[in-house]
Design an enzyme around this catalytic site. Structure first.
Site, PDB file in Angstrom:
ATOM      1  N   ASN A 185      41.355  30.750  46.789  1.00  0.00           N
ATOM      2  CA  ASN A 185      40.876  31.264  48.081  1.00  0.00           C
ATOM      3  C   ASN A 185      39.367  31.069  48.159  1.00  0.00           C
ATOM      4  O   ASN A 185      38.695  31.016  47.133  1.00  0.00           O
ATOM      5  CB  ASN A 185      41.240  32.746  48.250  1.00  0.00           C
ATOM      6  CG  ASN A 185      40.733  33.604  47.098  1.00  0.00           C
ATOM      7  OD1 ASN A 185      41.160  33.456  45.950  1.00  0.00           O
ATOM      8  ND2 ASN A 185      39.807  34.476  47.397  1.00  0.00           N
TER       9      ASN A 185
ATOM     10  N   HIS B 186      45.681  42.278  31.941  1.00  0.00           N
ATOM     11  CA  HIS B 186      44.379  42.432  32.603  1.00  0.00           C
ATOM     12  C   HIS B 186      43.787  43.811  32.340  1.00  0.00           C
ATOM     13  O   HIS B 186      44.508  44.796  32.184  1.00  0.00           O
ATOM     14  CB  HIS B 186      44.552  42.246  34.117  1.00  0.00           C
ATOM     15  CG  HIS B 186      45.006  40.893  34.520  1.00  0.00           C
ATOM     16  ND1 HIS B 186      46.333  40.534  34.527  1.00  0.00           N
ATOM     17  CD2 HIS B 186      44.315  39.806  34.932  1.00  0.00           C
ATOM     18  CE1 HIS B 186      46.426  39.274  34.922  1.00  0.00           C
ATOM     19  NE2 HIS B 186      45.231  38.809  35.175  1.00  0.00           N
TER      20      HIS B 186
ATOM     21  N   MET C 176      39.360  38.007  37.792  1.00  0.00           N
ATOM     22  CA  MET C 176      39.583  39.280  37.082  1.00  0.00           C
ATOM     23  C   MET C 176      40.142  39.085  35.675  1.00  0.00           C
ATOM     24  O   MET C 176      40.820  39.962  35.148  1.00  0.00           O
ATOM     25  CB  MET C 176      40.558  40.144  37.889  1.00  0.00           C
ATOM     26  CG  MET C 176      40.168  40.362  39.335  1.00  0.00           C
ATOM     27  SD  MET C 176      41.455  41.233  40.237  1.00  0.00           S
ATOM     28  CE  MET C 176      40.949  40.931  41.939  1.00  0.00           C
ATOM     29  N   SER C 177      39.887  37.931  35.075  1.00  0.00           N
ATOM     30  CA  SER C 177      40.488  37.680  33.753  1.00  0.00           C
ATOM     31  C   SER C 177      39.571  36.781  32.928  1.00  0.00           C
ATOM     32  O   SER C 177      38.398  36.632  33.230  1.00  0.00           O
ATOM     33  CB  SER C 177      41.855  37.001  33.943  1.00  0.00           C
ATOM     34  OG  SER C 177      41.673  35.694  34.458  1.00  0.00           O
TER      35      SER C 177
ATOM     36  N   TYR D  44      42.345  45.585  34.550  1.00  0.00           N
ATOM     37  CA  TYR D  44      42.611  46.507  35.676  1.00  0.00           C
ATOM     38  C   TYR D  44      43.961  47.214  35.553  1.00  0.00           C
ATOM     39  O   TYR D  44      44.219  48.184  36.265  1.00  0.00           O
ATOM     40  CB  TYR D  44      42.505  45.787  37.034  1.00  0.00           C
ATOM     41  CG  TYR D  44      43.465  44.635  37.244  1.00  0.00           C
ATOM     42  CD1 TYR D  44      44.829  44.836  37.414  1.00  0.00           C
ATOM     43  CD2 TYR D  44      43.006  43.326  37.281  1.00  0.00           C
ATOM     44  CE1 TYR D  44      45.704  43.783  37.611  1.00  0.00           C
ATOM     45  CE2 TYR D  44      43.861  42.262  37.481  1.00  0.00           C
ATOM     46  CZ  TYR D  44      45.208  42.501  37.644  1.00  0.00           C
ATOM     47  OH  TYR D  44      46.072  41.449  37.826  1.00  0.00           O
ATOM     48  N   GLU D  45      44.830  46.739  34.659  1.00  0.00           N
ATOM     49  CA  GLU D  45      46.116  47.421  34.479  1.00  0.00           C
ATOM     50  C   GLU D  45      45.945  48.766  33.778  1.00  0.00           C
ATOM     51  O   GLU D  45      46.882  49.561  33.725  1.00  0.00           O
ATOM     52  CB  GLU D  45      47.074  46.531  33.682  1.00  0.00           C
ATOM     53  CG  GLU D  45      47.510  45.305  34.479  1.00  0.00           C
ATOM     54  CD  GLU D  45      48.309  44.326  33.623  1.00  0.00           C
ATOM     55  OE1 GLU D  45      49.465  44.633  33.313  1.00  0.00           O
ATOM     56  OE2 GLU D  45      47.762  43.262  33.281  1.00  0.00           O
TER      57      GLU D  45
ATOM     58  N   SER E 237      47.525  33.273  36.799  1.00  0.00           N
ATOM     59  CA  SER E 237      48.384  33.695  37.909  1.00  0.00           C
ATOM     60  C   SER E 237      49.009  32.486  38.585  1.00  0.00           C
ATOM     61  O   SER E 237      48.306  31.557  38.972  1.00  0.00           O
ATOM     62  CB  SER E 237      47.564  34.442  38.971  1.00  0.00           C
ATOM     63  OG  SER E 237      46.986  35.582  38.438  1.00  0.00           O
TER      64      SER E 237
ATOM     65  N   HIS F 212      53.512  37.534  36.581  1.00  0.00           N
ATOM     66  CA  HIS F 212      53.151  37.371  35.169  1.00  0.00           C
ATOM     67  C   HIS F 212      54.351  37.812  34.328  1.00  0.00           C
ATOM     68  O   HIS F 212      54.593  39.009  34.189  1.00  0.00           O
ATOM     69  CB  HIS F 212      51.953  38.247  34.803  1.00  0.00           C
ATOM     70  CG  HIS F 212      50.657  37.802  35.405  1.00  0.00           C
ATOM     71  ND1 HIS F 212      49.645  37.236  34.671  1.00  0.00           N
ATOM     72  CD2 HIS F 212      50.207  37.830  36.672  1.00  0.00           C
ATOM     73  CE1 HIS F 212      48.633  36.940  35.456  1.00  0.00           C
ATOM     74  NE2 HIS F 212      48.946  37.304  36.680  1.00  0.00           N
TER      75      HIS F 212
ATOM     76  N   ALA G  59      43.417  31.850  38.172  1.00  0.00           N
ATOM     77  CA  ALA G  59      43.238  31.715  39.613  1.00  0.00           C
ATOM     78  C   ALA G  59      41.934  32.436  39.943  1.00  0.00           C
ATOM     79  O   ALA G  59      41.692  33.527  39.437  1.00  0.00           O
ATOM     80  CB  ALA G  59      44.397  32.380  40.329  1.00  0.00           C
TER      81      ALA G  59
ATOM     82  N   HIS H 146      47.127  38.479  47.353  1.00  0.00           N
ATOM     83  CA  HIS H 146      47.752  38.001  46.114  1.00  0.00           C
ATOM     84  C   HIS H 146      48.767  36.883  46.375  1.00  0.00           C
ATOM     85  O   HIS H 146      48.879  35.944  45.587  1.00  0.00           O
ATOM     86  CB  HIS H 146      48.409  39.191  45.399  1.00  0.00           C
ATOM     87  CG  HIS H 146      48.889  38.895  44.010  1.00  0.00           C
ATOM     88  ND1 HIS H 146      48.084  38.324  43.039  1.00  0.00           N
ATOM     89  CD2 HIS H 146      50.092  39.099  43.403  1.00  0.00           C
ATOM     90  CE1 HIS H 146      48.773  38.176  41.915  1.00  0.00           C
ATOM     91  NE2 HIS H 146      49.994  38.638  42.106  1.00  0.00           N
TER      92      HIS H 146
HETATM   93  N1  HPA Z   1      38.299  37.568  43.575  1.00  0.00           N
HETATM   94  C1  HPA Z   1      38.641  38.006  42.353  1.00  0.00           C
HETATM   95  N2  HPA Z   1      39.671  37.531  41.680  1.00  0.00           N
HETATM   96  C2  HPA Z   1      40.392  36.539  42.246  1.00  0.00           C
HETATM   97  C3  HPA Z   1      40.081  36.032  43.513  1.00  0.00           C
HETATM   98  C4  HPA Z   1      38.970  36.577  44.221  1.00  0.00           C
HETATM   99  O1  HPA Z   1      38.647  36.190  45.344  1.00  0.00           O
HETATM  100  N3  HPA Z   1      40.996  35.057  43.795  1.00  0.00           N
HETATM  101  C5  HPA Z   1      41.820  34.982  42.709  1.00  0.00           C
HETATM  102  N4  HPA Z   1      41.458  35.885  41.777  1.00  0.00           N
END
Ligand code: HPA
Length: 296
Positions: free
Chosen positions: A247, A90, A223-224, A92-93, A33, A66, A120, A271
């Site tokens: 983050n 992903h 998530m990847s 989740y898609e 990402s 993406h 990320a 995001h």
């Molecule tokens: N959690 C899950 N996936 C992420 C995060 C997070 O805090 N930051 C970037 N991708």
């Protein structure tokens, strides 16, 4: 049609779009990402872009940030033939795993022996700050442990064995090369080595979930990456994986009513913040990938 036959059709199409010298890439780089600019580390010429949508059997990504294309070119003065996957698919898609990880099967049939995966991620380890990098030395596949595993189903014996080990998933030589590159480039950005927890998303974690992941020994959460790594390892591809901390995950218990006034939204992940942090670190990540892959 077998998975190998499908992947072979995808490869035939891809190779029909490439000059001979790019038809057998050694390395695949997956851009996380906000990290699409990794592809600009490739030599400007020859450079061939192929949208996912053009490739037979390829899934299409739906996530903002993406783009969804493969970029083929050379890395560095040694002209290492490579491809960059810009935009990934992903879980989740909504795609089943066999769809979302299909590109990795295609890369194997194209002949890659090494894959560099970037992402990320949220930092769980209190020592990790936004903008830090973490080289993955291990992972926790939470959906996998609960049954959502990318290798569930009949074994694809054309690619690998039924019970592949993952205790050796993160190649030591490639990790050493990454730290050596960071030293040579004199990067100020802290680089850690740690454990990535894969969660399905698309929600960011609750505070209690984040504390659980921390207790399990995870340093970052995202998530990847893990499904792609498992598919690559199934067929013996060497892996380097790097998270950018975008983050700092909130793990403090939710303020209670009895605690009095509180800013309950403080620190919530979003995001845009993730993409912004990734863009800022993008140039360092690009230099590191160029250094490592260019030296292979
Ligand atoms: N959690 C899950 N996936 C992420 C995060 C997070 O805090 N930051 C970037 N991708």
């Amino acid at each position: 049609m077998s998975l190998l036959a499908k992947a072979t059709e995808s490869v035939a199409y891809i190779q029909s779009r490439l000059p001979a010298e790019l038809q057998k890439p050694k390395v695949a780089v997956i851009c996380g990402s906000g990290l699409q600019n990794l592809a600009s580390a490739l030599d400007p010429s020859p450079l061939v872009e192929i949208p996912f949508a053009d490739i037979p059997h390829f899934p299409v990504t739906t996530v903002v940030g993406h783009a969804g294309k493969l970029v083929f070119g050379f890395f560095g003065p040694k002209k290492v033939p490579a491809l960059c996957m810009v935009g990934r698919i992903h879980f989740y898609e909504g795609n089943p795993f066999d769809v979302s990880v299909f590109p990795i099967r295609v890369f194997k049939v194209l002949g890659i022996d090494t894959m560099v995966v970037t992402n990320a991620a949220g930092g769980l380890n209190p020592a990790y700050k936004v903008g830090d990098l973490m080289v993955l030395s291990d992972h926790i596949n939470l959906p996998g442990l609960a049954g959502w595993h990318p290798l569930r189903g009949p074994n694809e014996a054309d690619f690998g064995t039924r019970f592949p080990p993952l205790s050796d998933a993160y190649d030591l030589d490639l990790r050493q090369r990454f730290f050596a590159a960071a030293g040579a480039l004199k990067l100020a950005r802290p680089i850690h080595e740690g454990v990535y927890a894969f969660v399905s998303g698309p929600t960011y974690e609750t505070r209690a979930e984040s504390r659980m992941l921390k207790m399990l020994g995870a340093d970052c959460v995202g998530m990847s990456t893990v499904p792609e790594i498992i598919i690559a390892r199934h067929s013996g591809v060497r892996i380097l994986a790097v998270s950018l901390v975008t983050n700092e995950v909130v793990t403090a218990p939710t303020p209670k009513v009895s605690d009095g006034p509180a800013d309950i939204g403080a620190g919530a992940a979003n995001h845009e913040e993730v993409l912004e942090a990734a863009r800022e670190a993008g140039n360092d990540m690009k230099d590191l990938v160029l250094h490592v892959v260019g030296g292979l």
